[in-house]
Design an enzyme around this catalytic site. Structure first.
Site, PDB file in Angstrom:
ATOM      1  N   ASP A 165      -4.035   8.423 -13.988  1.00 42.27           N
ATOM      2  CA  ASP A 165      -3.304   7.002 -14.997  1.00 42.27           C
ATOM      3  C   ASP A 165      -3.970   6.756 -15.340  1.00 42.27           C
ATOM      4  O   ASP A 165      -5.163   6.608 -15.857  1.00 42.27           O
ATOM      5  CB  ASP A 165      -3.736   5.807 -13.605  1.00 42.27           C
TER       6      ASP A 165
ATOM      7  N   HIS B 215      -0.103  10.521  -5.843  1.00 38.33           N
ATOM      8  CA  HIS B 215      -1.845  10.681  -6.669  1.00 38.33           C
ATOM      9  C   HIS B 215      -2.066  11.876  -5.411  1.00 38.33           C
ATOM     10  O   HIS B 215      -3.524  12.446  -5.867  1.00 38.33           O
ATOM     11  CB  HIS B 215      -3.130   9.501  -6.453  1.00 38.33           C
TER      12      HIS B 215
ATOM     13  N   GLU C 182       5.660   1.954 -14.156  1.00 36.99           N
ATOM     14  CA  GLU C 182       3.894   1.897 -14.350  1.00 36.99           C
ATOM     15  C   GLU C 182       3.567   2.847 -16.210  1.00 36.99           C
ATOM     16  O   GLU C 182       3.606   3.622 -15.937  1.00 36.99           O
ATOM     17  CB  GLU C 182       3.505   2.713 -13.288  1.00 36.99           C
TER      18      GLU C 182
ATOM     19  N   HIS D 153       1.239   5.709 -15.275  1.00 36.46           N
ATOM     20  CA  HIS D 153       1.110   6.574 -14.603  1.00 36.46           C
ATOM     21  C   HIS D 153       1.825   8.177 -14.979  1.00 36.46           C
ATOM     22  O   HIS D 153       3.080   8.016 -15.369  1.00 36.46           O
ATOM     23  CB  HIS D 153       2.304   6.621 -13.353  1.00 36.46           C
TER      24      HIS D 153
ATOM     25  N   VAL E  34       0.575  -1.179   0.414  1.00 33.50           N
ATOM     26  CA  VAL E  34       0.169   0.446  -0.127  1.00 33.50           C
ATOM     27  C   VAL E  34       0.825   1.455   0.123  1.00 33.50           C
ATOM     28  O   VAL E  34       0.940   2.388  -0.371  1.00 33.50           O
ATOM     29  CB  VAL E  34      -0.931   0.053   0.256  1.00 33.50           C
TER      30      VAL E  34
HETATM   31 ZN   LIG Z   1      -0.398   6.126 -10.736  1.00 33.97          ZN
END
Ligand SMILES: [Zn+2]
Length: 319
Positions: A240, A233, A287, A290, A225
């Site tokens: 995203d 964010h 990612e 992102h 987490v």
């Molecule tokens: Zn993200």
């Protein structure tokens, strides 16, 4: 007229001789004294150990008098000079560089790079205060954690289902305006971009973290987490972004829409925040979906120089 001959009496001769020798003595004393003074300066003593004038100037840039004196009992410290001559040297990090080098057996350049990016610390071990003045360039990661009362200003609600799947979301207005420009240009080129995640409130993140921690422990919660305040964010500056036909984290990295974003996002002020190959710097696995808004000039600089936000701030912004 009768010429007058200068006749000096004996005592006068003595006085004259005394003055001449006295003057010579004073001049000699001053010379010797000046030499003594020069040889007593730290600069002279450093040069005696082998430091050149240029090196002494470098040392003086970073060291105060007491620190310079501390160098006098040792032989010339070549390592120290190599550190100081590195363009990315940060003096307050010096002891950490040494520790990092010793523990990891790396060279000076690697030590400077890693320590400047805080990589000598474990995640969350030594949180650094977030610099809110950076505004759109604000850095948030596993070292820079937002304060628990942080809420971005100018958040707007995005409710038009044309732009997202899942639930609607909040995001900063400036970011959304920039995104819509990008969306339109992408659409015109055949890519239908779809957002599925944007602003993540601190309190929600905290709830998720605590739940994971209660169920599976801190290590699990940290890894899965992340600590509250460590998620970009939460700044309201991250999106995203996926695309029609490539809506998952498996299909999107392989899609043409990703290729388009990778090459064009900077023109609208966005950077691919967690690129492949820079995981050790960002602390995040790659990612491709992102994107982080930083503004067009910064995004373009980061894109053109193949940087992460961490590298940009450490090596260019702080100069
Ligand atoms: Zn993200």
């Amino acid at each position: 007229m009768k010429k007058k001959r200068l006749k000096l009496k004996k005592p006068v001769w003595f006085i004259l001789i005394f003055i001449i020798f006295g003057t010579i003595a004073i001049i000699s004393y001053n010379k010797i004294h000046a030499k003594y003074e020069a040889e007593n300066t730290i600069e002279y003593k450093l040069s005696e150990i082998g430091y050149t004038d240029k090196e002494i100037n470098t040392l003086k840039k970073y060291y105060n008098e007491a620190e310079l004196k501390s160098l006098l009992d040792k032989k010339k410290d070549e390592n120290l000079l190599e550190f100081m001559n590195n363009e990315h040297y940060i003096h307050s990090n010096y002891n950490r560089y040494l520790t990092f080098m010793e523990e990891n057996r790396t060279d000076i350049e690697t030590a400077i790079e890693y320590v400047n990016l805080n990589l000598d610390y474990e995640y969350y071990e030594a949180p650094v205060k977030v610099d809110y003045d950076l505004k759109n360039e604000i850095l948030v990661n596993k070292y820079y954690l937002l304060d628990s009362d942080f809420v971005p200003d100018d958040l707007i609600d995005v409710t038009n289902k044309k732009y997202f799947y899942g639930d609607g979301f909040k995001v900063k207005k400036e970011v959304w305006d920039a995104y819509l420009n990008m969306w339109n240009d992408a659409d015109a080129q055949g890519f239908y971009l779809i957002v599925n995640f944007a602003y993540y409130p601190y309190s929600e993140h905290e709830k998720a973290y605590n739940k994971a921690k209660d169920n599976n422990g801190t290590v699990y919660a940290d890894n899965n987490v992340g600590r509250p305040g460590s998620d970009e964010h939460t700044t309201g500056l991250a999106l995203d972004i996926f695309a029609k036909g490539a809506l998952t984290t498996v299909t999107f990295p392989e899609s043409d829409a990703y290729k388009w974003l990778k090459e064009n996002a900077h023109k609208y002020g966005f950077i691919e925040r967690y690129p492949k190959g820079k995981e050790y710097i960002t602390g995040q696995s790659a990612e491709s979906w992102h994107y982080r808004y930083v503004g067009i000039d910064t995004a373009t600089f980061i894109y053109e120089n193949n940087l992460t936000l961490e590298e940009y701030l450490t090596y260019y912004k702080s100069k």
